[in-house]
Scaffold this motif. Structure first.
Motif, short mmCIF file in Angstrom:
data_model
loop_
_atom_site.label_atom_id
_atom_site.label_comp_id
_atom_site.label_asym_id
_atom_site.label_seq_id
_atom_site.Cartn_x
_atom_site.Cartn_y
_atom_site.Cartn_z
N HIS A 287 0.84 -1.20 0.00
CA HIS A 287 0.00 0.00 0.00
C HIS A 287 0.88 1.25 0.00
O HIS A 287 0.63 2.20 -0.76
CB HIS A 287 -0.92 -0.04 1.22
CG HIS A 287 -1.92 1.07 1.28
ND1 HIS A 287 -2.76 1.22 2.35
CD2 HIS A 287 -2.24 2.09 0.44
CE1 HIS A 287 -3.54 2.28 2.16
NE2 HIS A 287 -3.23 2.82 1.01
N ALA A 288 1.93 1.25 0.81
CA ALA A 288 2.85 2.39 0.86
C ALA A 288 3.53 2.60 -0.49
O ALA A 288 3.74 3.74 -0.92
CB ALA A 288 3.90 2.19 1.95
N LEU A 289 3.86 1.52 -1.18
CA LEU A 289 4.51 1.65 -2.50
C LEU A 289 3.55 2.23 -3.53
O LEU A 289 3.98 2.99 -4.42
CB LEU A 289 5.05 0.30 -2.97
CG LEU A 289 6.27 -0.22 -2.21
CD1 LEU A 289 6.62 -1.63 -2.67
CD2 LEU A 289 7.45 0.73 -2.35
N VAL A 290 2.28 1.89 -3.44
CA VAL A 290 1.28 2.48 -4.35
C VAL A 290 1.23 3.99 -4.14
O VAL A 290 1.24 4.77 -5.10
CB VAL A 290 -0.11 1.83 -4.13
CG1 VAL A 290 -1.20 2.59 -4.87
CG2 VAL A 290 -0.09 0.37 -4.55
N VAL A 291 1.21 4.41 -2.88
CA VAL A 291 1.19 5.84 -2.56
C VAL A 291 2.49 6.50 -3.01
O VAL A 291 2.48 7.59 -3.59
CB VAL A 291 0.95 6.06 -1.04
CG1 VAL A 291 1.13 7.52 -0.66
CG2 VAL A 291 -0.44 5.58 -0.66
N SER A 292 3.61 5.85 -2.76
CA SER A 292 4.90 6.45 -3.14
C SER A 292 5.01 6.64 -4.64
O SER A 292 5.57 7.63 -5.11
CB SER A 292 6.08 5.62 -2.61
OG SER A 292 6.32 4.48 -3.38
N LYS A 293 4.46 5.71 -5.41
CA LYS A 293 4.49 5.84 -6.88
C LYS A 293 3.73 7.11 -7.31
O LYS A 293 4.23 7.87 -8.14
CB LYS A 293 3.88 4.61 -7.53
CG LYS A 293 3.90 4.64 -9.05
CD LYS A 293 3.34 3.35 -9.61
CE LYS A 293 3.45 3.27 -11.11
NZ LYS A 293 2.62 4.20 -11.83
N SER A 294 2.57 7.33 -6.73
CA SER A 294 1.81 8.53 -7.07
C SER A 294 2.57 9.79 -6.67
O SER A 294 2.59 10.77 -7.42
CB SER A 294 0.45 8.53 -6.36
OG SER A 294 -0.38 7.52 -6.85
N LEU A 295 3.21 9.77 -5.51
CA LEU A 295 3.97 10.93 -5.06
C LEU A 295 5.16 11.21 -5.97
O LEU A 295 5.46 12.38 -6.27
CB LEU A 295 4.46 10.72 -3.62
CG LEU A 295 3.39 10.69 -2.54
CD1 LEU A 295 3.98 10.21 -1.22
CD2 LEU A 295 2.74 12.06 -2.38
N LYS A 296 5.82 10.16 -6.42
CA LYS A 296 6.98 10.34 -7.30
C LYS A 296 6.57 10.86 -8.68
O LYS A 296 7.36 11.54 -9.34
CB LYS A 296 7.74 9.02 -7.46
CG LYS A 296 8.42 8.57 -6.19
CD LYS A 296 9.26 7.33 -6.38
CE LYS A 296 8.54 6.21 -7.04
NZ LYS A 296 9.32 4.98 -7.18
N GLU A 297 5.36 10.57 -9.09
CA GLU A 297 4.90 10.96 -10.43
C GLU A 297 4.29 12.35 -10.49
O GLU A 297 4.16 12.93 -11.56
CB GLU A 297 3.89 9.94 -10.96
CG GLU A 297 4.51 8.60 -11.29
CD GLU A 297 3.51 7.58 -11.77
OE1 GLU A 297 2.28 7.81 -11.66
OE2 GLU A 297 3.95 6.52 -12.26
N ILE A 298 3.91 12.90 -9.34
CA ILE A 298 3.22 14.19 -9.35
C ILE A 298 4.12 15.27 -9.98
O ILE A 298 5.30 15.36 -9.70
CB ILE A 298 2.75 14.61 -7.94
CG1 ILE A 298 1.75 15.74 -8.04
CG2 ILE A 298 3.91 14.97 -7.04
CD1 ILE A 298 1.00 16.01 -6.74
N GLY A 299 3.54 16.01 -10.89
CA GLY A 299 4.26 17.09 -11.55
C GLY A 299 5.19 16.65 -12.66
O GLY A 299 5.89 17.47 -13.25
N THR A 300 5.20 15.36 -12.98
CA THR A 300 6.11 14.86 -14.02
C THR A 300 5.40 14.58 -15.34
O THR A 300 6.06 14.26 -16.31
CB THR A 300 6.79 13.55 -13.56
OG1 THR A 300 5.80 12.53 -13.43
CG2 THR A 300 7.56 13.73 -12.26
N GLY A 301 4.09 14.66 -15.34
CA GLY A 301 3.33 14.33 -16.54
C GLY A 301 3.06 12.84 -16.67
O GLY A 301 2.41 12.41 -17.63
N LYS A 302 3.53 12.03 -15.74
CA LYS A 302 3.32 10.58 -15.78
C LYS A 302 2.02 10.16 -15.09
O LYS A 302 1.60 9.03 -15.22
CB LYS A 302 4.48 9.86 -15.11
CG LYS A 302 5.80 9.99 -15.82
CD LYS A 302 6.88 9.25 -15.06
CE LYS A 302 8.22 9.44 -15.73
NZ LYS A 302 9.30 8.78 -14.98
N SER A 303 1.43 11.06 -14.33
CA SER A 303 0.26 10.72 -13.55
C SER A 303 -1.00 11.30 -14.17
O SER A 303 -1.00 12.41 -14.69
CB SER A 303 0.41 11.25 -12.12
OG SER A 303 -0.74 10.95 -11.38
#
Length: 152
Positions: A16-32
């Motif tokens: 669950h933490a990894l799912v959240v971390s993926k979203s956090l890493k993608e914010i502002g990058t155009g990947k999300s």
């Protein structure tokens, strides 16, 4: 990686933490495809429902159990895990207090959260599995909170 059944609930929390971390890493990058507000809400929900309790599970149940049974504990690893807990808590508190946390701050938290999960899964859990007798790991499992995402 085969995980002791007693630690599986914590590994599910880590997913669950990894799912959240993926979203956090993608914010502002155009990947999300998620908006800033959605990701921020997911982070806060994760923390309030699961993340904070997960840290308590490790700090109050799992690590003391390891220290009880390991004659020569890896103190540096324990310090690193606890330091990261404090660092993540501090970052989340800052983000919650400033609802306009910038993308860089959220990205950094995402990378730290991922690094922390990997540290526990690859280094901490294996030494705990070796040190703590099976029956005590099973007992500990009964004290872990139920993750809202996975149900474990």
């Amino acid at each position: 990686m085969k995980r002791h059944e007693g630690l599986i609930p914590l590994s599910h929390h880590h997913h669950h933490a990894l799912v959240v971390s993926k979203s956090l890493k993608e914010i502002g990058t155009g990947k999300s495809d998620k908006t800033y507000k959605v990701i921020l809400r997911e982070l806060i929900d994760f923390w309030e429902k699961d993340g904070n309790e997960h840290f308590r599970d490790e700090e109050e149940v799992l690590i003391p159990l390891y220290l009880r049974f390991e004659n020569e504990p890896d103190i540096d690893l324990i310090k690193k895990v606890l330091y990261q807990h404090a660092e993540i808590r501090g970052m989340i508190a800052a983000i919650r207090n400033n609802q306009q946390a910038d993308h860089e701050q959220l990205n950094l938290l995402g990378y730290l959260l991922e690094e922390h999960v990997r540290l526990e899964e690859r280094e901490l859990f294996p030494i705990i599995e070796k040190a703590v007798p099976d029956n005590y790991l099973y007992q500990a499992s009964g004290n872990f909170h139920k993750d809202s995402y996975s149900g474990y």
